[in-house]
Design a protein around this motif. Structure first.
Motif, PDB file in Angstrom:
ATOM      1  N   ALA A   1     -22.784  20.156   3.668  1.00 40.41           N
ATOM      2  CA  ALA A   1     -21.902  19.125   4.243  1.00 40.41           C
ATOM      3  C   ALA A   1     -21.868  17.865   3.384  1.00 40.41           C
ATOM      4  CB  ALA A   1     -22.366  18.778   5.662  1.00 40.41           C
ATOM      5  N   SER A   2     -23.030  17.392   2.941  1.00 42.10           N
ATOM      6  CA  SER A   2     -23.058  16.089   2.253  1.00 42.10           C
ATOM      7  C   SER A   2     -23.348  16.196   0.765  1.00 42.10           C
ATOM      8  CB  SER A   2     -24.107  15.178   2.913  1.00 42.10           C
ATOM      9  OG  SER A   2     -23.633  14.719   4.147  1.00 42.10           O
ATOM     10  N   GLY A   3     -23.966  17.276   0.331  1.00 39.87           N
ATOM     11  CA  GLY A   3     -24.331  17.432  -1.085  1.00 39.87           C
ATOM     12  C   GLY A   3     -25.818  17.154  -1.267  1.00 39.87           C
ATOM     13  N   SER A   4     -26.457  17.927  -2.149  1.00 42.85           N
ATOM     14  CA  SER A   4     -27.916  17.764  -2.316  1.00 42.85           C
ATOM     15  C   SER A   4     -28.251  16.394  -2.913  1.00 42.85           C
ATOM     16  CB  SER A   4     -28.489  18.880  -3.192  1.00 42.85           C
ATOM     17  OG  SER A   4     -27.970  18.776  -4.492  1.00 42.85           O
ATOM     18  N   ASP A   5     -27.263  15.756  -3.539  1.00 43.11           N
ATOM     19  CA  ASP A   5     -27.518  14.416  -4.098  1.00 43.11           C
ATOM     20  C   ASP A   5     -27.484  13.325  -3.034  1.00 43.11           C
ATOM     21  OD1 ASP A   5     -24.814  14.901  -3.707  1.00 43.11           O
ATOM     22  OD2 ASP A   5     -24.190  13.588  -5.331  1.00 43.11           O
ATOM     23  N   ARG A   6     -27.248  13.705  -1.777  1.00 45.04           N
ATOM     24  CA  ARG A   6     -27.237  12.718  -0.686  1.00 45.04           C
ATOM     25  C   ARG A   6     -28.344  12.991   0.329  1.00 45.04           C
ATOM     26  NH1 ARG A   6     -22.356  10.093  -1.431  1.00 45.04           N
ATOM     27  NH2 ARG A   6     -22.424   8.963   0.541  1.00 45.04           N
ATOM     28  N   LEU A   7     -29.235  13.896   0.003  1.00 41.82           N
ATOM     29  CA  LEU A   7     -30.346  14.215   0.914  1.00 41.82           C
ATOM     30  C   LEU A   7     -31.620  13.500   0.496  1.00 41.82           C
ATOM     31  CD1 LEU A   7     -28.639  16.416   2.295  1.00 41.82           C
ATOM     32  CD2 LEU A   7     -30.764  17.698   2.458  1.00 41.82           C
ATOM     33  N   LEU A   8     -32.387  13.055   1.480  1.00 40.76           N
ATOM     34  CA  LEU A   8     -33.546  12.206   1.214  1.00 40.76           C
ATOM     35  C   LEU A   8     -34.754  12.703   1.996  1.00 40.76           C
ATOM     36  CD1 LEU A   8     -31.491   8.949   1.851  1.00 40.76           C
ATOM     37  CD2 LEU A   8     -32.083   9.850  -0.397  1.00 40.76           C
ATOM     38  N   PHE A   9     -35.836  12.982   1.294  1.00 43.55           N
ATOM     39  CA  PHE A   9     -37.057  13.479   1.933  1.00 43.55           C
ATOM     40  C   PHE A   9     -37.637  12.435   2.895  1.00 43.55           C
ATOM     41  CE2 PHE A   9     -41.769  13.819   1.808  1.00 43.55           C
ATOM     42  CZ  PHE A   9     -41.898  15.059   2.402  1.00 43.55           C
ATOM     43  N   GLY A  10     -38.230  12.929   3.989  1.00 39.45           N
ATOM     44  CA  GLY A  10     -38.914  12.047   4.937  1.00 39.45           C
ATOM     45  C   GLY A  10     -39.996  12.810   5.669  1.00 39.45           C
ATOM     46  N   THR A  11     -40.880  12.068   6.327  1.00 41.39           N
ATOM     47  CA  THR A  11     -41.998  12.709   7.033  1.00 41.39           C
ATOM     48  C   THR A  11     -41.989  12.477   8.548  1.00 41.39           C
ATOM     49  OG1 THR A  11     -43.418  10.762   6.804  1.00 41.39           O
ATOM     50  CG2 THR A  11     -43.495  12.424   5.018  1.00 41.39           C
ATOM     51  N   ASP A  12     -41.395  11.372   8.992  1.00 40.86           N
ATOM     52  CA  ASP A  12     -41.477  10.927  10.390  1.00 40.86           C
ATOM     53  C   ASP A  12     -42.902  10.520  10.789  1.00 40.86           C
ATOM     54  OD1 ASP A  12     -40.244  10.050  12.652  1.00 40.86           O
ATOM     55  OD2 ASP A  12     -39.601  12.018  13.348  1.00 40.86           O
ATOM     56  N   HIS A  13     -43.783  10.288   9.807  1.00 43.77           N
ATOM     57  CA  HIS A  13     -45.104   9.737  10.116  1.00 43.77           C
ATOM     58  C   HIS A  13     -44.915   8.440  10.904  1.00 43.77           C
ATOM     59  CE1 HIS A  13     -48.768   7.302   8.901  1.00 43.77           C
ATOM     60  NE2 HIS A  13     -49.326   8.426   9.332  1.00 43.77           N
ATOM     61  N   PRO A  14     -45.681   8.148  11.920  1.00 43.13           N
ATOM     62  CA  PRO A  14     -46.886   8.823  12.424  1.00 43.13           C
ATOM     63  C   PRO A  14     -46.626   9.795  13.563  1.00 43.13           C
ATOM     64  CG  PRO A  14     -46.670   6.690  13.439  1.00 43.13           C
ATOM     65  CD  PRO A  14     -45.458   6.859  12.557  1.00 43.13           C
ATOM     66  N   PHE A  15     -45.354  10.153  13.784  1.00 45.46           N
ATOM     67  CA  PHE A  15     -45.078  11.139  14.833  1.00 45.46           C
ATOM     68  C   PHE A  15     -45.411  12.536  14.300  1.00 45.46           C
ATOM     69  CE2 PHE A  15     -42.472   7.447  15.756  1.00 45.46           C
ATOM     70  CZ  PHE A  15     -42.783   7.234  17.091  1.00 45.46           C
TER      71      PHE A  15
ATOM     72  N   LYS B   1     -36.051  17.757  -7.089  1.00 44.94           N
ATOM     73  CA  LYS B   1     -36.523  16.436  -7.539  1.00 44.94           C
ATOM     74  C   LYS B   1     -35.646  15.330  -6.957  1.00 44.94           C
ATOM     75  CE  LYS B   1     -38.836  17.916 -11.707  1.00 44.94           C
ATOM     76  NZ  LYS B   1     -38.731  18.268 -13.094  1.00 44.94           N
ATOM     77  N   GLY B   2     -34.349  15.613  -6.876  1.00 42.87           N
ATOM     78  CA  GLY B   2     -33.446  14.629  -6.265  1.00 42.87           C
ATOM     79  C   GLY B   2     -33.804  14.379  -4.812  1.00 42.87           C
ATOM     80  N   ILE B   3     -33.890  15.457  -4.044  1.00 45.82           N
ATOM     81  CA  ILE B   3     -34.134  15.312  -2.599  1.00 45.82           C
ATOM     82  C   ILE B   3     -35.513  14.687  -2.345  1.00 45.82           C
ATOM     83  CG2 ILE B   3     -34.429  16.571  -0.413  1.00 45.82           C
ATOM     84  CD1 ILE B   3     -32.418  18.682  -1.573  1.00 45.82           C
ATOM     85  N   MET B   4     -36.501  15.095  -3.124  1.00 41.67           N
ATOM     86  CA  MET B   4     -37.862  14.613  -2.871  1.00 41.67           C
ATOM     87  C   MET B   4     -38.048  13.142  -3.268  1.00 41.67           C
ATOM     88  SD  MET B   4     -39.278  17.099  -1.353  1.00 41.67           S
ATOM     89  CE  MET B   4     -40.938  16.472  -1.209  1.00 41.67           C
ATOM     90  N   GLY B   5     -37.179  12.602  -4.138  1.00 39.42           N
ATOM     91  CA  GLY B   5     -37.424  11.205  -4.507  1.00 39.42           C
ATOM     92  C   GLY B   5     -36.329  10.533  -5.312  1.00 39.42           C
ATOM     93  N   GLU B   6     -35.772  11.259  -6.293  1.00 41.45           N
ATOM     94  CA  GLU B   6     -34.840  10.577  -7.208  1.00 41.45           C
ATOM     95  C   GLU B   6     -33.586  10.060  -6.492  1.00 41.45           C
ATOM     96  OE1 GLU B   6     -34.194  13.276 -10.480  1.00 41.45           O
ATOM     97  OE2 GLU B   6     -36.278  13.073 -11.156  1.00 41.45           O
ATOM     98  N   ASN B   7     -33.108  10.817  -5.475  1.00 43.13           N
ATOM     99  CA  ASN B   7     -31.925  10.339  -4.742  1.00 43.13           C
ATOM    100  C   ASN B   7     -32.215   9.004  -4.070  1.00 43.13           C
ATOM    101  OD1 ASN B   7     -30.692  12.734  -5.431  1.00 43.13           O
ATOM    102  ND2 ASN B   7     -30.894  13.689  -3.410  1.00 43.13           N
ATOM    103  N   ALA B   8     -33.380   8.904  -3.433  1.00 43.91           N
ATOM    104  CA  ALA B   8     -33.737   7.658  -2.725  1.00 43.91           C
ATOM    105  C   ALA B   8     -33.850   6.503  -3.708  1.00 43.91           C
ATOM    106  CB  ALA B   8     -35.041   7.839  -1.959  1.00 43.91           C
ATOM    107  N   ILE B   9     -34.441   6.770  -4.865  1.00 46.95           N
ATOM    108  CA  ILE B   9     -34.605   5.695  -5.857  1.00 46.95           C
ATOM    109  C   ILE B   9     -33.236   5.169  -6.290  1.00 46.95           C
ATOM    110  CG2 ILE B   9     -35.402   5.200  -8.218  1.00 46.95           C
ATOM    111  CD1 ILE B   9     -37.757   7.120  -7.633  1.00 46.95           C
ATOM    112  N   ARG B  10     -32.298   6.105  -6.470  1.00 46.97           N
ATOM    113  CA  ARG B  10     -30.938   5.705  -6.893  1.00 46.97           C
ATOM    114  C   ARG B  10     -30.180   5.015  -5.741  1.00 46.97           C
ATOM    115  NH1 ARG B  10     -29.127  10.432  -7.108  1.00 46.97           N
ATOM    116  NH2 ARG B  10     -27.643  10.380  -5.388  1.00 46.97           N
TER     117      ARG B  10
END
Ligand code: URA
Ligand code: ZN
Length: 363
Positions: free
Chosen positions: A298-312, A346-355
């Motif tokens: 739907a959005s493209g792998s360059d628009r996905l951003l890793f997350g954890t939902d910590h501390p839930f 690499k994009g989803i895990m971090g590079e996308n968020a950095i950009r």
């Protein structure tokens, strides 16, 4: 998943700073924090649908604990945000000041670990418009702030409320990305008379994502994305069910007699698919490559951003100071969806968020 050969950024990770905990401790109605003599930790009760609440461990409140969690999971950078229900319940007469204190507390925490921590601020949405504007001005000048976390209630009438447009415009102009996060779910009676037997599964697994889906669809139908073309939103939990349901939403629009008669279904209209690719980012907190696949389509792998939902979602049968299964489930889903160590991973895990969130910028 091997996380050591890439920069890992967690954009979905929460905390409750001291000012917020003090407020919750002083309250008699939900949301609140209550201490019970037989329980080692105080209980955090956020929702009507979870009367016993959950243990309020140091994972919710301690910066050292957040750093330990990041180190344990090889997370290089976290973009922290206040957890739900933010300032939604805070009295209008004090919410501006409370918001300022909390945003300053987040800013100070980030300053203690430069380059490793950024944050999404919280808006005092119960306050008058001018106070909300001042809060946006405050946030845009805080070095480590990259956006705001927002629930779906807006000023009380949802995110399709025309009164929110000046706020969306101010956020877009300040280049502050909205992190849209659910809290309210669906009315409790949809879970049926046996709901108590099912723990918290139905509201969290289904209520939260439907809430996000409905909120964004209402925004789309109210033409908010065209009215504020520079608005950028990260949707929690991979957009709820939006990637999966976008086709059905589109079909319902083009087959709606009322909308067609009112001229709202023009041929050159931007579809919800366009909005998903141009103004929306999705987190990767969906715990399976199946959901992630829909989000990527739907959005493209360059628009996905890793997350954890910590501390839930802490581990229930292993040490909370060790690795969390809720984290590895999301990281493994990324590897399975796009290939371990691939450029997309690499994009989803971090590079996308950095950009996208300009995390490399020294403000
Ligand atoms: N439950 C919550 O209340 N908030 C989250 O972010 C996740 C689970
Ligand atoms: Zn969350």
């Amino acid at each position: 998943m091997a996380m050591s050969n890439m920069t890992v950024v967690d954009i979905h990770t929460h905390m409750y700073p001291p000012t917020y905990i003090n407020i919750l401790e002083s309250r008699q109605t939900i949301p609140l924090v209550r201490t019970f003599p037989q329980a080692p930790d105080p209980r955090l009760i956020l929702l009507q649908s979870e009367p016993p609440g959950r243990p309020l461990t140091s994972h919710y409140t301690s910066l050292d604990q957040k750093m330990h969690f990041m180190d344990t999971h090889h997370i290089d950078i976290s973009v922290v945000s206040l957890a739900n229900p933010w300032l939604d319940f805070v009295d209008a007469s004090v919410s501006g000041g409370v918001g300022e204190s909390i945003n300053n507390e987040f800013s100070d925490m980030c300053g203690r670990h430069p380059g490793r921590l950024f944050f999404f601020g919280a808006l005092p949405l119960t306050a008058p418009l001018e106070t909300i504007r001042s809060s946006i001005d405050h946030l845009k000048n805080l070095k480590y702030c990259r956006g705001v976390i927002l629930g779906t209630s807006g000023l009380g009438k949802g995110l399709d409320d025309p009164k929110l447009l000046p706020i969306f415009e101010a956020l877009a102009e300040a280049r502050l990305t909205i992190f849209l996060h659910p809290h309210y779910g669906l009315p409790n009676d949809v879970w049926g008379p046996r709901a108590e037997e099912y723990g918290h599964v139905l509201p969290l697994a289904l209520g939260f994502p439907m809430e996000t889906t409905i909120a964004v669809t209402r925004m789309y139908l109210a033409d908010v994305f065209n009215k504020v073309r520079d608005l950028r939103m990260i949707l929690a939990h991979s957009g709820g069910t939006l990637p999966f349901l976008a086709g059905r939403i589109e079909s319902c629009i083009i087959h709606d007699g009322q909308l067609v008669r009112e001229g709202k279904v023009a041929k050159d209209r931007r579809s919800i698919w366009d909005v998903l690719k141009e103004q929306v980012y999705l987190d990767a907190v969906v715990y399976s490559e199946v959901g992630l696949g829909a989000a990527i389509d739907a959005s493209g792998s360059d628009r996905l951003l890793f997350g954890t939902d910590h501390p839930f979602f802490p581990p229930l049968t292993t040490d909370e100071q060790g690795e969390w299964e809720s984290v590895s489930m999301n990281a493994d889903a990324v590897a399975r969806a796009v290939g371990e160590g691939s450029a997309k991973a690499k994009g989803i895990m971090g590079e996308n968020a950095i950009r996208i969130l300009r995390l490399g910028e020294k403000a």
